[in-house]
Design an enzyme around this catalytic site. Structure first.
Site, PDB file in Angstrom:
ATOM      1  N   LYS A 247       0.847  -1.201   0.000  1.00  0.00           N
ATOM      2  CA  LYS A 247       0.000   0.000   0.000  1.00  0.00           C
ATOM      3  C   LYS A 247       0.880   1.249   0.000  1.00  0.00           C
ATOM      4  O   LYS A 247       1.710   1.429   0.884  1.00  0.00           O
ATOM      5  CB  LYS A 247      -0.920   0.000   1.234  1.00  0.00           C
ATOM      6  CG  LYS A 247      -1.675   1.327   1.434  1.00  0.00           C
ATOM      7  CD  LYS A 247      -2.643   1.259   2.629  1.00  0.00           C
ATOM      8  CE  LYS A 247      -3.225   2.639   2.953  1.00  0.00           C
ATOM      9  NZ  LYS A 247      -4.126   2.625   4.129  1.00  0.00           N
ATOM     10  N   LYS A 259     -10.023  12.700   8.445  1.00  0.00           N
ATOM     11  CA  LYS A 259      -9.530  12.254   9.748  1.00  0.00           C
ATOM     12  C   LYS A 259      -9.508  13.426  10.719  1.00  0.00           C
ATOM     13  O   LYS A 259      -9.577  14.586  10.305  1.00  0.00           O
ATOM     14  CB  LYS A 259      -8.086  11.737   9.596  1.00  0.00           C
ATOM     15  CG  LYS A 259      -7.966  10.378   8.924  1.00  0.00           C
ATOM     16  CD  LYS A 259      -6.524   9.901   8.960  1.00  0.00           C
ATOM     17  CE  LYS A 259      -6.359   8.569   8.254  1.00  0.00           C
ATOM     18  NZ  LYS A 259      -7.053   7.448   8.922  1.00  0.00           N
ATOM     19  N   ASP A 270       1.639   6.122   5.702  1.00  0.00           N
ATOM     20  CA  ASP A 270       0.657   5.244   5.071  1.00  0.00           C
ATOM     21  C   ASP A 270       1.140   4.601   3.761  1.00  0.00           C
ATOM     22  O   ASP A 270       0.392   3.905   3.094  1.00  0.00           O
ATOM     23  CB  ASP A 270      -0.657   6.010   4.860  1.00  0.00           C
ATOM     24  CG  ASP A 270      -1.882   5.128   4.998  1.00  0.00           C
ATOM     25  OD1 ASP A 270      -1.760   4.034   5.590  1.00  0.00           O
ATOM     26  OD2 ASP A 270      -2.954   5.518   4.494  1.00  0.00           O
ATOM     27  N   ASP A 329     -12.068   7.197   3.803  1.00  0.00           N
ATOM     28  CA  ASP A 329     -10.857   6.922   4.585  1.00  0.00           C
ATOM     29  C   ASP A 329     -10.464   5.441   4.507  1.00  0.00           C
ATOM     30  O   ASP A 329      -9.374   5.060   4.920  1.00  0.00           O
ATOM     31  CB  ASP A 329     -11.075   7.350   6.039  1.00  0.00           C
ATOM     32  CG  ASP A 329      -9.768   7.490   6.808  1.00  0.00           C
ATOM     33  OD1 ASP A 329      -8.698   7.485   6.161  1.00  0.00           O
ATOM     34  OD2 ASP A 329      -9.821   7.599   8.051  1.00  0.00           O
ATOM     35  N   GLU A 331      -9.364   3.850   2.065  1.00  0.00           N
ATOM     36  CA  GLU A 331      -8.848   4.016   0.706  1.00  0.00           C
ATOM     37  C   GLU A 331      -7.795   2.980   0.332  1.00  0.00           C
ATOM     38  O   GLU A 331      -7.636   2.650  -0.838  1.00  0.00           O
ATOM     39  CB  GLU A 331      -8.264   5.425   0.528  1.00  0.00           C
ATOM     40  CG  GLU A 331      -6.813   5.622   1.016  1.00  0.00           C
ATOM     41  CD  GLU A 331      -6.606   5.366   2.509  1.00  0.00           C
ATOM     42  OE1 GLU A 331      -7.592   5.427   3.266  1.00  0.00           O
ATOM     43  OE2 GLU A 331      -5.462   5.091   2.917  1.00  0.00           O
ATOM     44  N   ARG A 333      -7.613  -0.177   0.730  1.00  0.00           N
ATOM     45  CA  ARG A 333      -8.165  -1.383   0.099  1.00  0.00           C
ATOM     46  C   ARG A 333      -8.562  -1.120  -1.342  1.00  0.00           C
ATOM     47  O   ARG A 333      -8.598  -2.039  -2.158  1.00  0.00           O
ATOM     48  CB  ARG A 333      -9.333  -1.912   0.948  1.00  0.00           C
ATOM     49  CG  ARG A 333     -10.483  -0.945   1.081  1.00  0.00           C
ATOM     50  CD  ARG A 333     -11.422  -1.323   2.223  1.00  0.00           C
ATOM     51  NE  ARG A 333     -10.877  -0.956   3.534  1.00  0.00           N
ATOM     52  CZ  ARG A 333     -11.462  -1.219   4.694  1.00  0.00           C
ATOM     53  NH1 ARG A 333     -12.622  -1.855   4.726  1.00  0.00           N
ATOM     54  NH2 ARG A 333     -10.895  -0.871   5.836  1.00  0.00           N
TER      55      ARG A 333
HETATM   56  N1  BES Z   1      -4.267   4.465   6.943  1.00  0.00           N
HETATM   57  C1  BES Z   1      -5.396   4.138   7.727  1.00  0.00           C
HETATM   58  C2  BES Z   1      -5.111   3.064   8.776  1.00  0.00           C
HETATM   59  C3  BES Z   1      -4.100   3.414   9.831  1.00  0.00           C
HETATM   60  C4  BES Z   1      -4.510   3.907  11.061  1.00  0.00           C
HETATM   61  C5  BES Z   1      -2.751   3.192   9.632  1.00  0.00           C
HETATM   62  C6  BES Z   1      -3.585   4.204  12.030  1.00  0.00           C
HETATM   63  C7  BES Z   1      -1.822   3.486  10.613  1.00  0.00           C
HETATM   64  C8  BES Z   1      -2.237   3.984  11.805  1.00  0.00           C
HETATM   65  C9  BES Z   1      -6.538   3.617   6.845  1.00  0.00           C
HETATM   66  O1  BES Z   1      -6.567   4.115   5.558  1.00  0.00           O
HETATM   67  C10 BES Z   1      -7.817   4.004   7.506  1.00  0.00           C
HETATM   68  O2  BES Z   1      -8.025   5.172   7.670  1.00  0.00           O
HETATM   69  N2  BES Z   1      -8.639   3.023   7.860  1.00  0.00           N
HETATM   70  C11 BES Z   1      -9.864   3.272   8.499  1.00  0.00           C
HETATM   71  C12 BES Z   1     -10.874   2.312   7.925  1.00  0.00           C
HETATM   72  C13 BES Z   1     -12.300   2.598   8.338  1.00  0.00           C
HETATM   73  C14 BES Z   1     -12.772   3.915   7.746  1.00  0.00           C
HETATM   74  C15 BES Z   1     -13.177   1.473   7.868  1.00  0.00           C
HETATM   75  C16 BES Z   1      -9.695   3.035   9.987  1.00  0.00           C
HETATM   76  O3  BES Z   1      -8.948   2.128  10.367  1.00  0.00           O
HETATM   77  O4  BES Z   1     -10.266   3.789  10.774  1.00  0.00           O
HETATM   78 ZN    ZN Z   2      -4.728   4.723   4.766  1.00  0.00          ZN
HETATM   79 ZN    ZN Z   3      -7.602   5.988   5.406  1.00  0.00          ZN
END
Ligand code: BES
Ligand code: ZN
Ligand code: ZN
Length: 478
Positions: A247, A259, A270, A329, A331, A333
């Site tokens: 990723k 966020k 990320d 968010d 994204e 995936r």
């Molecule tokens: N990049 C984030 C996940 C992340 C969080 C990585 C903290 C490192 C530290 C990812 O893109 C994300 O925001 N995921 C969301 C998914 C949700 C909206 C289903 C999450 O984990 O809150």
């Molecule tokens: Zn992310």
């Molecule tokens: Zn995200």
């Protein structure tokens, strides 16, 4: 810091610091010239990670504990190397004596490799963006020993540490500096230096290739996306082919599902998956495994421009499946879906992806364990075995078929989020939709360990390079 490694047969006369590696049950065997009362007064017991500066008759000495002789393992040497380079600030040249203490788990070549990996990783500092740049001191480490196997171990440690520290640098670079274009440019220079083939798709080529996930995430950005493909071809091919996918979200603001300020503050990390793939690929010509390896890195940031993907928009992924984006968010995936579709269309014997994918994985496992999911028990087992060898912790999580229906969409083939619970697993189930069923696949969620809020193990604060050594080990052992 630049560190030069030498292999010498006896302790060099000019070495400023002589390092003796001592198991806890062999302290009595130390040279007579080391003051036993001093060791006692400082409570030096040779425990793993313990270090003591003292002197023998003719020179300064550092004693490095590695725990009991019987339980010696790679981790003890890695820890000792990291500890030494972190503590030693004033000596520019040192000699290291393993004193012949090895057992059935570690011989001198692999002790040397583990120790030096630890040393290189422990010495790492990210100074590129400091205005007052002191020229980093050159440190020379003379390993006492001889033979081709130890020479090889030194080369391997150097190239693996290069890969890990490269991944750390990339994670530490701010999102405004390391844009997708800058990442691709760096990958290109690494490919040249490390003799890998590279193919880079720009925005127009990504559009032509119908990678709707990357395009959808990129829509809110003024930065162009990139799709990088690196290939390592073995000199003596076994016929096997592994595809790695990382990723590469160079900054994740969350898109319109923005966020919080705090949640965003570390989101330069990320692209940790893509950095780990690049770092691992950079080592391959030095390690020379017999499998062919392809690395795929979808690269974009996730911003909120006027034409950003809106919650409710539907994207068409490379393999033709449609996705309703209910949270922008989620994204990672979406871009991985395109890359996994590409991976699935290649003749691959295994696909492994690494991604800072979900906060939920951090909730489940904390910041030092990666979540491991997949469709093939042999591949999972191989990754678990490698994890034991390299010390990069993974924990096997399920991909429950009972949860798949959470991804059903009213308007498209799937939606990009599940319910409030088990977010690491529903993210895994989402990815599975884009992997060919007959190809063994594993997904490693590195959201926790890719970035350290405070130092742990051989990692400084910031980018850890987690996954580089793990993946290299898997490739070597498959
Ligand atoms: N990049 C984030 C996940 C992340 C969080 C990585 C903290 C490192 C530290 C990812 O893109 C994300 O925001 N995921 C969301 C998914 C949700 C909206 C289903 C999450 O984990 O809150
Ligand atoms: Zn992310
Ligand atoms: Zn995200």
């Amino acid at each position: 810091m630049t560190i030069e490694i030498k292999l010498v047969t006896k302790k060099p006369a000019r070495s400023q610091l002589h390092v003796l590696i001592v198991p806890s049950d062999q302290i009595d065997e130390l040279p007579e010239s080391i003051d036993r009362d001093f060791l006692k007064s400082r409570d030096f017991k040779g425990e793993s990670g313990q270090i003591l500066f003292t002197h023998s008759a003719e020179r300064p000495v550092a004693l490095l504990g590695v725990g009991s002789l019987e339980n010696l393992a790679h981790a003890n040497y890695r820890q000792a190397g990291a500890k030494l380079l972190r503590e030693v600030k004033n000596f520019h040249s040192m000699s290291v004596d393993f004193c012949g203490y090895f057992n059935e788990n570690v011989d001198q070549p692999n002790a040397t490799q583990a120790f030096l990996e630890g040393a290189f990783l422990g010495a790492y500092e990210f100074t590129q963006l400091k205005s007052k740049t002191k020229k980093p001191p050159l440190k020379t480490i003379a390993i006492i020993g001889s033979g081709q196997k130890i020479k090889q171990a030194i080369n391997r440690a150097e190239s693996i540490a290069f890969g890990v520290n490269l991944a750390r640098d990339m994670v530490n670079l701010p999102g405004g500096d390391l844009t997708p274009v800058a990442f691709a440019r760096k990958a290109s220079s690494i490919a040249k230096e490390k003799k890998l083939t590279i193919k880079i798709l720009d925005g127009a080529a990504i559009k032509k290739a119908k990678m709707g996930g990357i395009l959808g995430v990129n829509r809110g950005s003024t930065q162009q996306p990139r799709f990088v493909q690196l290939t390592y071809k073995p000199a003596k091919p076994s016929g096997k082919h592994i595809v790695l996918v990382g990723k590469g979200v160079t900054f994740d603001a969350g898109g319109l599902s923005i966020k919080t300020a705090q949640g965003m503050s570390t989101m330069k990390c990320d692209m940790g998956g893509a950095a780990a793939v690049l770092g691992a690929m950079s080592t391959l010509n030095a390690i020379s495994p017999s499998v062919k390896v392809t690395g795929l890195m979808p690269l974009t940031d996730n911003m909120l421009g006027g034409d950003a993907t809106r919650p409710g928009d539907v994207l068409r992924i490379k393999n033709g499946k449609t996705v309703e984006v209910l949270n922008t968010d989620a994204e990672g995936r979406l871009i991985l879906a395109d890359a996994l579709s590409v991976a699935s269309s290649m003749k691959a014997d295994a696909i492994i992806d690494l991604a800072t994918l979900t906060g939920a994985c951090m909730v489940a496992l904390g910041s030092q364990y990666a979540g491991l999911m997949g469709t093939d028990s042999e591949l999972i087992q191989a990754i678990e075995n490698s994890s034991k060898a390299t010390g990069e912790e993974v924990w096997h999580l399920p991909l429950p078929k009972e949860y798949r229906s959470q991804l059903d969409s009213d308007v498209a083939d799937v939606k990009n989020i599940g319910s409030n619970w088990g977010g690491a697993l529903t993210a895994g189930l989402f990815l599975k939709e884009f992997v060919s069923e007959e190809i063994p696949w594993a997904h490693i969620d590195i959201a926790g360990p890719a970035f350290a809020d405070s130092p742990w193990g051989e990692h400084p604060k910031g980018g850890t390079g987690f996954g580089v050594r793990l993946i290299v080990n898997v490739i070597e052992n498959l």
